[in-house]
Every structure is written in structure tokens, then in C-alpha cells.
Design an enzyme around this catalytic site. Structure first.
Site, PDB file in Angstrom:
ATOM      1  N   GLU A 291       0.814  -1.213   0.000  1.00 11.97           N
ATOM      2  CA  GLU A 291       0.000   0.000   0.000  1.00 11.97           C
ATOM      3  C   GLU A 291       0.846   1.261   0.000  1.00 11.97           C
ATOM      4  O   GLU A 291       0.338   2.354  -0.241  1.00 11.97           O
ATOM      5  CB  GLU A 291      -0.979  -0.006   1.169  1.00 11.97           C
ATOM      6  CG  GLU A 291      -0.356  -0.150   2.537  1.00 11.97           C
ATOM      7  CD  GLU A 291      -0.091   1.184   3.201  1.00 11.97           C
ATOM      8  OE1 GLU A 291      -0.815   2.132   2.912  1.00 11.97           O
ATOM      9  OE2 GLU A 291       0.840   1.257   3.998  1.00 11.97           O
TER      10      GLU A 291
ATOM     11  N   GLN B 207       0.842   3.986  18.625  1.00 12.82           N
ATOM     12  CA  GLN B 207       1.051   2.626  18.126  1.00 12.82           C
ATOM     13  C   GLN B 207       2.474   2.395  17.647  1.00 12.82           C
ATOM     14  O   GLN B 207       2.910   1.245  17.559  1.00 12.82           O
ATOM     15  CB  GLN B 207       0.041   2.329  17.018  1.00 12.82           C
ATOM     16  CG  GLN B 207      -1.375   2.186  17.583  1.00 12.82           C
ATOM     17  CD  GLN B 207      -2.373   1.705  16.550  1.00 12.82           C
ATOM     18  OE1 GLN B 207      -2.191   1.892  15.361  1.00 12.82           O
ATOM     19  NE2 GLN B 207      -3.448   1.095  17.000  1.00 12.82           N
TER      20      GLN B 207
ATOM     21  N   HIS C 176      -9.948  -3.195  10.108  1.00 10.67           N
ATOM     22  CA  HIS C 176      -8.963  -2.325  10.751  1.00 10.67           C
ATOM     23  C   HIS C 176      -8.354  -2.981  11.987  1.00 10.67           C
ATOM     24  O   HIS C 176      -7.144  -2.902  12.218  1.00 10.67           O
ATOM     25  CB  HIS C 176      -9.601  -0.987  11.107  1.00 10.67           C
ATOM     26  CG  HIS C 176     -10.210  -0.291   9.931  1.00 10.67           C
ATOM     27  ND1 HIS C 176      -9.476   0.011   8.795  1.00 10.67           N
ATOM     28  CD2 HIS C 176     -11.476   0.137   9.692  1.00 10.67           C
ATOM     29  CE1 HIS C 176     -10.269   0.600   7.916  1.00 10.67           C
ATOM     30  NE2 HIS C 176     -11.481   0.691   8.430  1.00 10.67           N
ATOM     31  N   LEU C 177      -9.180  -3.644  12.777  1.00  9.64           N
ATOM     32  CA  LEU C 177      -8.659  -4.334  13.960  1.00  9.64           C
ATOM     33  C   LEU C 177      -7.751  -5.493  13.551  1.00  9.64           C
ATOM     34  O   LEU C 177      -6.742  -5.771  14.218  1.00  9.64           O
ATOM     35  CB  LEU C 177      -9.818  -4.829  14.826  1.00  9.64           C
ATOM     36  CG  LEU C 177      -9.468  -5.366  16.213  1.00  9.64           C
ATOM     37  CD1 LEU C 177      -8.627  -4.380  17.000  1.00  9.64           C
ATOM     38  CD2 LEU C 177     -10.741  -5.728  16.983  1.00  9.64           C
ATOM     39  N   ALA C 178      -8.076  -6.165  12.452  1.00  8.42           N
ATOM     40  CA  ALA C 178      -7.222  -7.243  11.948  1.00  8.42           C
ATOM     41  C   ALA C 178      -5.821  -6.733  11.638  1.00  8.42           C
ATOM     42  O   ALA C 178      -4.817  -7.428  11.858  1.00  8.42           O
ATOM     43  CB  ALA C 178      -7.849  -7.858  10.697  1.00  8.42           C
ATOM     44  N   ASP C 179      -5.734  -5.522  11.148  1.00  6.98           N
ATOM     45  CA  ASP C 179      -4.453  -4.895  10.826  1.00  6.98           C
ATOM     46  C   ASP C 179      -3.709  -4.486  12.101  1.00  6.98           C
ATOM     47  O   ASP C 179      -2.539  -4.824  12.305  1.00  6.98           O
ATOM     48  CB  ASP C 179      -4.733  -3.684   9.937  1.00  6.98           C
ATOM     49  CG  ASP C 179      -3.478  -2.970   9.476  1.00  6.98           C
ATOM     50  OD1 ASP C 179      -2.397  -3.580   9.516  1.00  6.98           O
ATOM     51  OD2 ASP C 179      -3.581  -1.798   9.087  1.00  6.98           O
ATOM     52  N   GLN C 180      -4.401  -3.778  12.989  1.00  3.14           N
ATOM     53  CA  GLN C 180      -3.759  -3.240  14.185  1.00  3.14           C
ATOM     54  C   GLN C 180      -3.336  -4.335  15.169  1.00  3.14           C
ATOM     55  O   GLN C 180      -2.357  -4.176  15.908  1.00  3.14           O
ATOM     56  CB  GLN C 180      -4.715  -2.267  14.890  1.00  3.14           C
ATOM     57  CG  GLN C 180      -5.219  -1.126  14.029  1.00  3.14           C
ATOM     58  CD  GLN C 180      -4.136  -0.145  13.659  1.00  3.14           C
ATOM     59  OE1 GLN C 180      -3.113  -0.055  14.315  1.00  3.14           O
ATOM     60  NE2 GLN C 180      -4.364   0.605  12.595  1.00  3.14           N
TER      61      GLN C 180
ATOM     62  N   HIS D  27      -3.517  -2.898   3.187  1.00  2.00           N
ATOM     63  CA  HIS D  27      -2.813  -2.370   4.355  1.00  2.00           C
ATOM     64  C   HIS D  27      -2.373  -3.515   5.262  1.00  2.00           C
ATOM     65  O   HIS D  27      -1.222  -3.575   5.720  1.00  2.00           O
ATOM     66  CB  HIS D  27      -3.758  -1.429   5.101  1.00  2.00           C
ATOM     67  CG  HIS D  27      -3.082  -0.322   5.841  1.00  2.00           C
ATOM     68  ND1 HIS D  27      -2.560  -0.480   7.099  1.00  2.00           N
ATOM     69  CD2 HIS D  27      -2.854   0.969   5.507  1.00  2.00           C
ATOM     70  CE1 HIS D  27      -2.042   0.670   7.518  1.00  2.00           C
ATOM     71  NE2 HIS D  27      -2.213   1.567   6.572  1.00  2.00           N
TER      72      HIS D  27
END
Length: 353
Positions: free
Chosen positions: A12, A102, A290-294, A320
């Protein structure tokens, strides 16, 4: 020690490669050499928000950074020893406080004592997780690894004015005398509660009413049931607008957010949010996109430190997330495998053989 060499144009091609690279460098002690920073963006190179991440990393580990200047597309970061302590970071131009947090959180999760991080800047930004997401969705998962993470919002800050403030208190595993322990998260479990809220500090209340009415019509939520809410505004907040949906399941809480914009009607903002929620509900994955990424990096650290594999399912693997997986596998001795399962995707992180 062999440097961690990253190409910022990969996948990305945004700031996530930089932030993950800095975090990996700090936790492993490997120098970081990153080129073509944010090559996939209209304005490549380091912006003020990304410089804030670099400066925060330097402060937390006493490191050195070459190329840490506006618009630079190359950075050489040499980490020192991570130091627990009290830190305060101010992010200019309403850059996201949460993205800076983060960047340094993985290192402070493994530090030798408690830390407090005070951040000022943006708390509800485009292209960044809002405070509500970190507090309700992300932090509870981090605590399941054995790390203490408490977040306190002092004032919301919206782009472009900023002015938000928050405090993060981090108790690493060294302080709790518990090992960093990976957890599987394959099912979200039954839905226990769901609600929407409209934040409109500095704007007319009519905007919130229209957004919530449109959200309620589409989701079947009502004011009478308490599922449609307008939280009070804190002093000196705004102006800004965010419409947020929270879904509390037995094993995970998901938070979805859409920011209001001048060219969008209240009804359009609500429709965008509902589309996000419905996409998640159509899936069987435990985590949203988004949670899967973070969640990937904290879980990978637990796998690395424990030597035990862990899995989670998610509704979608974005570009991402795929880029983050590739970066993590370059920086840690782990393998990240992504496979489709029924109405979801599964992410498995294994110690490298």
C-alpha cells in the site's frame, strides 16, 4: 546485527511501513534502513505526523535517526535500549495521536517498567483509528496478552484544528511477572450490545440528530433504547464530527467510524457507516478489517517471545493488512500465513523454524 531493510513503496506504500519498521527496530535492536518512504502517496516522503513517530521512537529508546526531515524519502534509524518512563509528544497540524502511540507501544510493552505517554494532536482523523477504536476494541485485546494498557481521553481533537489530548498508561509483562502470551481469536461470539453515537463539538446539534436518525432507521436502533447517543462535549473541543458504531460481542468489541465532511450530508455519513457495519456482519470473522491490521503486530510479538503460534479470523484482509504482514515477517522470526475460511479470512502467525 543485520539491519532491517524496507522498501517504503511496497504494497500500500504508506506510512504503516514506517511505523511498523520503527516498532520492529526498537523491539529487536536491529537498525532500520527504509527507502522510498510513502512512495504510494500523492505527497511522498515524511510529513509532520511521520516525523512525530520518528521523534517519539528516538525518545523512547535513545536512538539516532538520519534523514528525519520533512519530505525525506530515506531514513536510517539506529535504536538504543528501550527506556520505560513518562513521555509527552505533541503532534503538529492535528496529526493522529493514536498512530504515534502505536509506533512506541510495542517497545513499551516489553520495557522494564511502567510508562505513561501523554499525546496532544488529533484523536479523530481521516485515515487513522479514532480514540474510541483503541479504547474499546484494541486495548482489551492487548490486555489479553498480559500487558496493562489503560487509555484516558482528556479532550477530542479533530482535523485540521487538532487540540486533542490523551494519556496512555502501559504496564509491561516484566512488571506483571507474566509472560507475553499469545491468544487465539477465531469467533466473535454472540452480540451483547450495540449502539451508535454522534460527536459534533463546535457544530449544531441538528447534525447529530440527523445522523443518528438515519443510522437508527437503517440499523433498527432507537433513542428510547439508548442505542442512539450524543455524548457531552468536553471543554474547548471542536469543531468536528464523527459518527461511531460499537458492536460488543462476547469475545471482541468492534468499533466503526465515519468522519463528517463539508460535502457530505448527515444521511450520507450514516450510510457510509452502515455499509461498514453490514460488511462486517455478513462475515463470520472475529475482527473487522482495521482491527485485523492493528492486532497483527502485538500478537506477532507474543508469538515471537513465547514460541507458540496463534490465529485469528477477520472479515477482510486489506492491502494495508497484507503489507503489514509482509513487514512483520521481515522484522521478526515469524511466519504470517493468510488463508480463506468460511465467510472470513484466517491469519496464523507461527514461530519461524
Amino acid at each position: 546485527m543485520k539491519p532491517l531493510t524496507l522498501d517504503g513503496s511496497t504494497g500500500e506504500g504508506g506510512g504503516q511501513i514506517l511505523r511498523t519498521g520503527l516498532a520492529l527496530s526498537m523491539v529487536t535492536g536491529r537498525p532500520l534502513h527504509i527507502t522510498r518512504i510513502r512512495a504510494g502517496r500523492p505527497k511522498p516522503g515524511l510529513m509532520r505526523q511521520h516525523l512525530a513517530c520518528v521523534q517519539a521512537a528516538v525518545a523512547v529508546c535513545g536512538g539516532q535517526a538520519e534523514g528525519a526531515e520533512l519530505n525525506s524519502q530515506t531514513l536510517v534509524f539506529t535504536p538504543g535500549a528501550v527506556r520505560a518512563g513518562d513521555y509527552r509528544f505533541q503532534i503538529a497540524t492535528a496529526g493522529s495521536c493514536l498512530l504515534v502511540l502505536q509506533t512506541v507501544l510495542p517497545a513499551l510493552m516489553l520495557a522494564d517498567g511502567d510508562s505513561q505517554v501523554q499525546l496532544s494532536g488529533g484523536t479523530h482523523n481521516p485515515m487513522a483509528p479514532p480514540f474510541d477504536f483503541l479504547e474499546r476494541a484494541f486495548a482489551p485485546l492487548v490486555r489479553r496478552l498480559g500487558v496493562g494498557l489503560e487509555l484516558q481521553l482528556q479532550r477530542r481533537g479533530f482535523y485540521p484544528a487538532g487540540g486533542g489530548e490523551l494519556v496512555a498508561r502501559i504496564t509491561p509483562t516484566s512488571a506483571t511477572m507474566q509472560p507475553l502470551a499469545p491468544v487465539d481469536l477465531l469467533e466473535r461470539g454472540p452480540l451483547h450490545n450495540a449502539w451508535g453515537e454522534a460527536l459534533v463539538p463546535g457544530l449544531t446539534r441538528n447534525i447529530a440528530t440527523r445522523e443518528l436518525e438515519a443510522l437508527g432507521q437503517r440499523m433498527g436502533w432507537t433513542f428510547e433504547s439508548g442505542q442512539l447517543r450524543q455524548p457531552p462535549t468536553r471543554q474547548n473541543e471542536g469543531p468536528g464530527n464523527a459518527l461511531i458504531a460499537t458492536l460488543e460481542h462476547a469475545h471482541v468489541t468492534e468499533v466503526f467510524c465515519q468522519l463528517g465532511e463539508r460535502h457530505l450530508s448527515a444521511e450520507q455519513v450514516a450510510k457510509r457507516l452502515v455499509d461498514e457495519v453490514r460488511a462486517y456482519q455478513r462475515s463470520s470473522g472475529a475482527l473487522g478489517p482495521h482491527l485485523a491490521d492493528q492486532w497483527m503486530l502485538p500478537l506477532a510479538l507474543a508469538v515471537w517471545r513465547s514460541g507458540r503460534a496463534a490465529r485469528y479470523t477477520c472479515s477482510e484482509v486489506t492491502q494495508h493488512t497484507a503489507t503489514n504482514a509482509q513487514t512483520i515477517a521481515l522484522g521478526l522470526p515469524v511466519r504470517v500465513q493468510i488463508t480463506p475460511v468460511e465467510r472470513a479470512m484466517q491469519v496464523e502467525i507461527q514461530p519461524a523454524p
